[in-house]
Design an enzyme around this catalytic site. Structure first.
Site, short mmCIF file in Angstrom:
data_model
loop_
_atom_site.label_atom_id
_atom_site.label_comp_id
_atom_site.label_asym_id
_atom_site.label_seq_id
_atom_site.Cartn_x
_atom_site.Cartn_y
_atom_site.Cartn_z
N PRO A 186 15.10 -128.46 10.15
CA PRO A 186 13.86 -127.89 10.68
C PRO A 186 14.08 -127.27 12.05
O PRO A 186 14.78 -127.84 12.90
CB PRO A 186 12.94 -129.12 10.76
CG PRO A 186 13.44 -130.02 9.69
CD PRO A 186 14.93 -129.84 9.68
N CYS A 187 13.48 -126.11 12.28
CA CYS A 187 13.84 -125.31 13.44
C CYS A 187 12.70 -125.06 14.41
O CYS A 187 12.82 -124.27 15.33
CB CYS A 187 14.39 -123.96 12.97
SG CYS A 187 13.25 -123.05 11.89
N GLN A 188 11.57 -125.74 14.23
CA GLN A 188 10.40 -125.42 15.04
C GLN A 188 10.64 -125.58 16.54
O GLN A 188 10.11 -124.84 17.35
CB GLN A 188 9.21 -126.30 14.63
CG GLN A 188 8.59 -125.90 13.30
CD GLN A 188 9.33 -126.50 12.12
OE1 GLN A 188 10.34 -127.18 12.29
NE2 GLN A 188 8.85 -126.27 10.92
N TRP A 204 13.27 -124.93 18.26
CA TRP A 204 14.09 -123.88 18.87
C TRP A 204 13.53 -122.49 18.63
O TRP A 204 14.10 -121.50 19.09
CB TRP A 204 15.52 -123.95 18.33
CG TRP A 204 16.14 -125.29 18.55
CD1 TRP A 204 16.45 -126.22 17.60
CD2 TRP A 204 16.53 -125.87 19.81
NE1 TRP A 204 16.99 -127.34 18.19
CE2 TRP A 204 17.06 -127.15 19.53
CE3 TRP A 204 16.48 -125.42 21.13
CZ2 TRP A 204 17.54 -127.99 20.54
CZ3 TRP A 204 16.95 -126.27 22.13
CH2 TRP A 204 17.46 -127.53 21.83
N ASN A 208 19.75 -121.15 10.72
CA ASN A 208 18.67 -121.63 11.56
C ASN A 208 18.11 -120.47 12.39
O ASN A 208 18.55 -119.33 12.24
CB ASN A 208 19.17 -122.75 12.47
CG ASN A 208 18.13 -123.84 12.70
OD1 ASN A 208 17.05 -123.56 13.20
ND2 ASN A 208 18.45 -125.06 12.30
#
Length: 369
Positions: free
Chosen positions: A92-94, A96, A132
């Site tokens: 999960p990349c929220q 960054w 990502n």
């Protein structure tokens, strides 16, 4: 433009574990490339049905922070030092992302790459893939990626990484992502080669010529095709009607006091894509988890007075049109679609991994003869 059918190749050369698999975009593309995806791992219960309906891979629903190497070995049968094993980590990349989000809610997920490193250390797979947001490698505070790279170098892996645009890899979006590929088998590893194409536009993927009938805002498609669009308020309907077709923005109604939004009064230079239409003959913007909302980006249909539908978003993500999405509501399905790695990008990554793998086999046979 017709997408290549997502049919698994008969001959498998590599096998993979897809960590943080979500609805299966990466898994689907890897299968299409010829890689056997043994399992996808994710904590999201709402992705399980979608993943399993469309893929022959096992969905392991678990919290990766408490899941162990022994658990994974028992579930999949994989072994340490398997040269034909690929580990894929699209965490999960929220935290960054540059998109405005509540960082406090996503902070707990920002170090999941470190947990992925634990599994890499325990199994030492032949290949590693990470996809990502660009912020993962751009942030000065992100020691996790730096430590991960150093660990791989110390463990005799070589890698290639960089910021890519999905539009150079068969995806009809301007979708900038961080991509990383690594191997411990040879020096022959690199990111897939970019291929520019003027055909990767909205017009070539959605619209009536591509099987999308005209629908109004709020249309509910009860079939698995999910050509469903979000409801719009009367005010937003008026805004859409005044928004010029094929790329129009909120500037078309900024001088209408009944429609102008207070936050944007006198601020025409900010957030220019909010309340805007897509262009027919350009790539779509990045398909996010809220792509079905007219107010959350350039997600207005190029000519119809509505946001793009769930199936249109999935198609712009390069999911096959028979890929079935299951969820309790449209927001859940939109989140599955927006969070996914575009299958076509994944397919091209997989093809390059197989090329590297085959070259390694040839080189090994040459040295032994």
């Amino acid at each position: 433009m017709k997408l290549k059918p997502m049919i698994p190749h008969k001959k498998k050369t590599l096998k993979a574990i897809d960590f943080f698999c979500g609805a299966g975009g990466m898994t689907q593309g890897m299968i299409q490339s010829g890689i056997d995806v043994l399992a996808g791992i994710d904590i999201a219960s709402d992705c399980k049905q979608t993943y399993e309906i469309n893929n022959s891979s096992t969905y392991i629903e678990t919290d990766i922070t408490s899941y162990t190497a022994d658990d994974l070995k028992e579930a999949t049968g994989i072994l340490k030092n398997d040269d034909s094993l690929v580990f894929i980590g699209c965490s999960p990349c929220q935290y960054w992302t540059k998109i405005r989000t509540n960082k406090s809610k996503s902070k707990m997920t920002k170090d999941l790459l470190d947990r992925f490193k634990y599994f890499v250390h325990e199994f030492l797979p032949g290949y590693i893939v990470i996809e990502n947001v660009p912020g993962l490698c751009n942030s000065s505070e992100n020691r996790v990626l730096r430590d991960f790279k150093q660990y791989l170098s110390d463990s005799s892996y070589v890698f290639d990484d960089g910021i890519i645009n999905g539009n150079d890899y068969g995806v009809p979006q301007n979708r900038r992502r961080y991509l990383f590929v690594a191997t411990r088998l040879s020096e022959d590893i690199r990111l897939p080669e970019a291929e520019k194409s003027d055909d990767l536009t909205v017009r070539n993927f959605i619209g009536r010529n591509n099987g999308f009938k005209k629908i109004p805002a709020g249309h509910k498609d009860e079939t698995d095709y999910i050509h469903s669009s979000a409801n719009l308020s009367k005010q937003n309907i008026q805004r859409m009607k005044l928004t010029k077709r094929d790329g129009g923005t909120r500037h078309c109604w900024k001088d209408n006091p009944a429609l102008q939004i207070n936050a944007y009064k006198g601020r025409d230079d900010i957030f220019g894509d909010v309340y805007a239409r897509m262009w027919w003959d350009k790539p779509a913007p990045t398909i996010t988890t809220r792509f079905n909302s007219f107010s959350n980006g350039r997600f207005g249909h190029p000519e119809e007075n509505r946001a793009i539908s769930l199936r249109e978003g999935a198609t712009l993500q390069t999911f096959p049109k028979d890929y079935i999405f299951k969820g309790s509501n449209n927001a859940t399905i939109a989140r599955q679609i927006g969070n996914a790695v575009p299958p076509e990008l994944a397919r091209r990554i997989g093809i390059d991994l197989i090329r590297s793998w085959k070259n390694t086999i040839v080189q090994s046979k040459s040295k032994s003869s």
